[in-house]
Write a protein that holds these residues in place. Structure first.
Motif, mmCIF file in Angstrom:
data_model
loop_
_atom_site.group_PDB
_atom_site.id
_atom_site.type_symbol
_atom_site.label_atom_id
_atom_site.label_comp_id
_atom_site.label_asym_id
_atom_site.label_seq_id
_atom_site.Cartn_x
_atom_site.Cartn_y
_atom_site.Cartn_z
ATOM 1 N N ASN A 154 0.755 -1.202 -0.018
ATOM 2 C CA ASN A 154 -0.131 0.108 -0.037
ATOM 3 C C ASN A 154 0.878 1.292 0.135
ATOM 4 O O ASN A 154 0.384 2.401 -0.050
ATOM 5 C CB ASN A 154 -1.130 0.022 1.195
ATOM 6 C CG ASN A 154 -2.336 -0.688 0.932
ATOM 7 O OD1 ASN A 154 -2.634 -0.556 -0.235
ATOM 8 N ND2 ASN A 154 -2.727 -1.357 1.928
ATOM 9 N N SER A 155 2.207 1.091 0.258
ATOM 10 C CA SER A 155 2.762 2.246 0.125
ATOM 11 C C SER A 155 4.176 2.274 -0.711
ATOM 12 O O SER A 155 4.472 0.914 -1.088
ATOM 13 C CB SER A 155 3.252 2.645 1.452
ATOM 14 O OG SER A 155 4.437 1.614 1.974
ATOM 15 N N LYS A 156 4.833 3.133 -1.328
ATOM 16 C CA LYS A 156 6.170 3.171 -1.861
ATOM 17 C C LYS A 156 6.933 2.112 -1.406
ATOM 18 O O LYS A 156 7.801 1.274 -1.806
ATOM 19 C CB LYS A 156 6.703 4.718 -2.033
ATOM 20 C CG LYS A 156 7.173 4.891 -3.504
ATOM 21 C CD LYS A 156 7.475 6.250 -3.489
ATOM 22 C CE LYS A 156 8.576 6.533 -4.467
ATOM 23 N NZ LYS A 156 9.017 7.950 -4.457
ATOM 24 N N GLN A 157 7.443 2.141 0.115
ATOM 25 C CA GLN A 157 8.028 1.382 0.722
ATOM 26 C C GLN A 157 8.025 0.054 0.782
ATOM 27 O O GLN A 157 8.753 -0.703 0.374
ATOM 28 C CB GLN A 157 8.343 1.789 2.256
ATOM 29 C CG GLN A 157 9.156 3.110 2.515
ATOM 30 C CD GLN A 157 7.731 4.185 2.668
ATOM 31 O OE1 GLN A 157 6.919 4.202 1.874
ATOM 32 N NE2 GLN A 157 8.142 5.434 3.426
ATOM 33 N N GLU A 158 6.483 -0.314 1.161
ATOM 34 C CA GLU A 158 6.123 -1.634 0.872
ATOM 35 C C GLU A 158 6.292 -2.261 -0.608
ATOM 36 O O GLU A 158 6.889 -3.450 -0.679
ATOM 37 C CB GLU A 158 4.744 -1.964 1.175
ATOM 38 C CG GLU A 158 4.149 -1.742 2.634
ATOM 39 C CD GLU A 158 3.009 -1.746 3.141
ATOM 40 O OE1 GLU A 158 2.549 -1.236 4.333
ATOM 41 O OE2 GLU A 158 1.896 -2.375 2.218
ATOM 42 N N GLU A 173 3.187 1.089 -8.701
ATOM 43 C CA GLU A 173 4.239 2.386 -8.370
ATOM 44 C C GLU A 173 3.092 3.636 -8.757
ATOM 45 O O GLU A 173 2.966 4.572 -8.042
ATOM 46 C CB GLU A 173 5.345 2.491 -9.245
ATOM 47 C CG GLU A 173 6.438 2.254 -8.141
ATOM 48 C CD GLU A 173 7.882 1.771 -8.606
ATOM 49 O OE1 GLU A 173 8.797 1.358 -8.112
ATOM 50 O OE2 GLU A 173 7.861 2.157 -10.033
ATOM 51 N N GLU A 174 2.844 3.723 -10.023
ATOM 52 C CA GLU A 174 1.900 4.682 -10.557
ATOM 53 C C GLU A 174 0.891 4.951 -9.668
ATOM 54 O O GLU A 174 0.441 6.107 -9.323
ATOM 55 C CB GLU A 174 1.707 4.651 -12.075
ATOM 56 C CG GLU A 174 2.774 5.153 -13.103
ATOM 57 C CD GLU A 174 2.699 4.854 -14.239
ATOM 58 O OE1 GLU A 174 1.157 5.107 -14.772
ATOM 59 O OE2 GLU A 174 3.530 4.747 -15.073
ATOM 60 N N THR A 175 0.191 3.787 -9.601
ATOM 61 C CA THR A 175 -1.252 3.917 -8.777
ATOM 62 C C THR A 175 -1.023 4.485 -7.491
ATOM 63 O O THR A 175 -1.606 5.556 -6.738
ATOM 64 C CB THR A 175 -1.841 2.578 -8.363
ATOM 65 O OG1 THR A 175 -1.646 1.763 -9.550
ATOM 66 C CG2 THR A 175 -3.306 2.820 -7.976
ATOM 67 N N ILE A 176 0.070 4.168 -6.786
ATOM 68 C CA ILE A 176 0.588 4.742 -5.304
ATOM 69 C C ILE A 176 0.765 6.057 -5.351
ATOM 70 O O ILE A 176 0.172 6.949 -4.492
ATOM 71 C CB ILE A 176 1.429 3.900 -4.740
ATOM 72 C CG1 ILE A 176 1.135 2.513 -4.057
ATOM 73 C CG2 ILE A 176 2.143 4.526 -3.483
ATOM 74 C CD1 ILE A 176 2.238 1.430 -3.559
#
Ligand code: FA5
Length: 337
Positions: A13-17, A69-72
């Motif tokens: 759900n996040s860039k890091q994950e 990535e884009e969606t996030i």
């Protein structure tokens, strides 16, 4: 392998994950690299098949990660925009506005009245020499009238001015004996008076001086009556009582009819119907002479008013100390005037 990777991408759900998933599956230590690295141990027939499959899976995972990535990023942007929207219908924050001090107002009001009668504004220093404050005003050393204005001395010859009258001398001296002179001078003055409801050790005076040919006491009276009417209303009256100042002859103390009771008598005017607002008189010939004016040719009048007393009378203020204690409850009453 593909399926677990897809679920994990889905759940990130996040860039890091998402980055963690990326490293896990596509990184150097990831399962696909492992498979590709182990190709050597496979048979000739298996190699192209497994290689193709592994590459396909890698590409698919990479593609899905990019999409995710884009969606996030898109979501994060939306979130930020939402947070930063400005609700223009919210009430604004109130800016606390100050207001001018009541004394400043009264000084400006008095200045306006006198400018309207053709006076100019003069200024002089608050730290003054004994010469200008006393001697040139016909108050030589040891003159008993010096006691009327008990002073703060800095040295034997330098003091805090006890009145604005030294500006009379400074102005006349700057004119080289040539009239007319028509000035007022507002400013702070200092005396060793005990503070009480009507006395302050530092207070404000406005000096007035007119010197020309043929100036008489009736000019003085006319100017002061006009001032009183403009300051307190058309009904205002003035009265002159004989007095003494070493620098004027004759001298007078000037009262204005009490505006609180209309002259009937009340607490403010101590039941007399009158309130003293200033000292005045015809400039003493010796003072004219000491300041370079020919007393045979020129005459003049002067006055000195206490601004606090004038403001107290105008606004019904019962204690002079209110002007100096900076109590906002007092000061804010003058906001809308
Ligand atoms: C003088 O200071 C003379 N220089 C006035 C003058 C000027 C006379 C020109 C003739 C020609 P006196 O000391 O009376 O005079 O003060 C003038 C006014 O200042 C008083 O009428 C009063 O309104 C005010 N005043 C005097 N002492 C105090 C004080 N301690 N606190 C507040 N106001 C004061």
């Amino acid at each position: 392998l593909k399926d677990t990777a897809l679920t994990e991408i889905e759940q990130a759900n996040s860039k890091q994950e998402l980055n963690q998933v990326k490293v896990k599956y596509l990184g150097k230590k990831g399962p696909i690299t492992e498979i590709l690295r182990g190709m050597g141990s496979l048979s000739k027939e298996e190699r192209p098949l497994i290689g193709k499959l592994a590459n396909e899976i890698r590409e698919e995972i990479a593609k899905l990660i990019n999409e995710k990535e884009e969606t996030i990023a898109q979501k994060a942007l939306e979130e930020r925009l939402k947070q930063e929207t400005i609700d223009v219908t919210l009430p604004g924050k109130k800016v606390l506005k100050g207001n001018r001090h009541p004394l400043t107002r009264v000084i400006e009001e008095i200045e306006d009245i006198f400018i309207g009668m053709g006076f100019e504004i003069a200024e002089g220093p608050e730290v003054e020499s004994d010469y200008y404050n006393f001697e040139a005003l016909n108050l030589p050393k040891e003159h008993p009238a010096r006691d009327m204005q008990d002073s703060f001395y800095i040295t034997e010859e330098v003091l805090m001015r006890t009145h604005t009258s030294p500006v009379q001398i400074r102005t006349m001296k700057s004119k080289n004996g040539i009239g007319p002179v028509k000035i007022i001078c507002p400013g702070k003055v200092y005396r060793r008076d005990d503070d009480d409801a009507t006395h302050s050790h530092q207070f404000t005076q406005i000096e007035g001086l007119v010197v020309d040919e043929h100036i008489t006491m009736s000019d003085l009276k006319g100017v002061l009556l006009n001032f009183a009417k403009k300051m307190y209303g058309e009904k205002a009256k003035i009265r002159l009582r004989p007095s003494f100042f070493p620098f004027t002859e004759p001298s007078a103390e000037v009262d204005v009819s009490c505006m609180m009771c209309g002259g009937e008598g009340c607490r403010v005017c101590k039941n007399t119907g009158w309130i003293e607002i200033l000292g005045a008189g015809m400039v003493h010939p010796r003072v004219l002479e000491m300041s370079g004016f020919d007393p045979e040719r020129y005459t003049g009048f002067a006055f000195g008013m206490g601004v606090e007393r004038i403001a107290m009378l105008k606004y019904g203020i019962e204690d002079i100390r209110h002007f100096y204690t900076n109590d906002l409850r007092f000061l804010e009453q003058f906001k809308r005037m």
